[in-house]
Design an enzyme around this catalytic site. Structure first.
Site, PDB file in Angstrom:
ATOM      1  N   ARG A   5       0.812  -1.208   0.000  1.00 15.36           N
ATOM      2  CA  ARG A   5       0.000   0.000   0.000  1.00 15.36           C
ATOM      3  C   ARG A   5       0.851   1.266   0.000  1.00 15.36           C
ATOM      4  NH1 ARG A   5      -4.970  -2.433   2.391  1.00 15.36           N
ATOM      5  NH2 ARG A   5      -6.490  -0.805   2.765  1.00 15.36           N
TER       6      ARG A   5
ATOM      7  N   ARG B 288     -21.716  -2.167   3.486  1.00 15.42           N
ATOM      8  CA  ARG B 288     -20.994  -3.235   4.179  1.00 15.42           C
ATOM      9  C   ARG B 288     -20.928  -2.948   5.680  1.00 15.42           C
ATOM     10  NH1 ARG B 288     -14.841  -4.408   2.564  1.00 15.42           N
ATOM     11  NH2 ARG B 288     -14.403  -2.734   4.013  1.00 15.42           N
TER      12      ARG B 288
ATOM     13  N   ARG C  93     -17.272  -4.082  11.242  1.00 14.11           N
ATOM     14  CA  ARG C  93     -15.931  -3.480  11.213  1.00 14.11           C
ATOM     15  C   ARG C  93     -15.999  -2.055  11.727  1.00 14.11           C
ATOM     16  NH1 ARG C  93     -12.535  -4.629   5.766  1.00 14.11           N
ATOM     17  NH2 ARG C  93     -11.721  -2.582   6.307  1.00 14.11           N
TER      18      ARG C  93
END
Ligand code: ADP
Length: 193
Positions: free
Chosen positions: A89, A128, A134
């Site tokens: 990343r 999501r 999360r």
């Protein structure tokens, strides 16, 4: 060995497509997001450190993730290859990965970049968040994650473009159609098992 980097912004479908790829081609899945969440849930010192960054939508320091990847690669020396999901990343991570693989006398063969328009990314991540549990799937943290992506991760595409390894695939179609487009690229290197 065949080693693939699945590249793209948060919500582009890297996780879903990685699962499809590893089962179809018998590769090993390495997701730094999953590995970090596992450390967090086990309350390890690494997890406690990482959580501070993850909850703010910031990248975890390079040395932490690089160390984690290195030991993960060593766990499966006989793998047919690896699918790296959410890693590298940063440019530093990309260079470290090249060194690690070179040491194992292998390399990254292909980088597939999933291209999804930003409004669609936000829509997917917010929805999501309603079910994932999360802690970083809230609108505020999602915006920060996408910012970090543009700032630190997108330049990694140039790194791979420079070595001729980068292919972009539209990630805005159905899961099946996106997988077909990814497979078309992978089949140039290895065939399904
Ligand atoms: P997404 O791609 O949807 O953002 P991930 O599960 O890949 O989800 O990552 C979740 C979080 O974990 C990131 O926001 C970041 O804090 C941390 N993380 C995951 N992979 C890396 C990495 N390679 N380098 C630094 N931080 C990472």
């Amino acid at each position: 060995m065949f080693n693939l980097v699945l590249f793209g912004p948060p919500g582009s479908g890297k996780g879903t497509q990685s699962e499809n790829i590893v089962t179809t081609y018998n590769l090993h899945h390495i997701s730094t997001g999953d590995l970090l969440r596992d450390e967090v849930s086990r309350h390890t010192p690494l997890g406690t450190e990482a959580k501070k960054y993850m909850d703010q939508g910031m990248l975890v320091p390079d040395e932490v993730v690089i160390g984690m990847i290195s030991s993960k690669i060593d766990e499966t020396p006989d793998a047919r290859g690896f699918v790296f999901d959410g890693f590298p990343r940063t440019r530093t991570q990309a260079e470290a990965l090249d060194k690690l693989l070179e040491f194992k006398q292998t390399k990254i063969h292909l980088v597939l970049s999933l291209d999804v328009p930003e409004p669609e990314l936000i829509k997917r991540l917010v929805s999501r968040g309603e079910t994932s549990g999360r802690s970083d799937d809230t609108e505020e943290v999602i915006t920060k994650r996408i910012k970090e992506y543009h700032l630190k991760t997108q330049p990694v595409a140039n790194y791979y473009f420079g070595s001729g390894k980068l292919e972009t695939v539209t990630g805005n179609h159905t899961v099946t159609d996106t997988f077909k487009a990814l497979s078309k690229q992978i089949n140039k290197y290895i065939l399904p098992i």
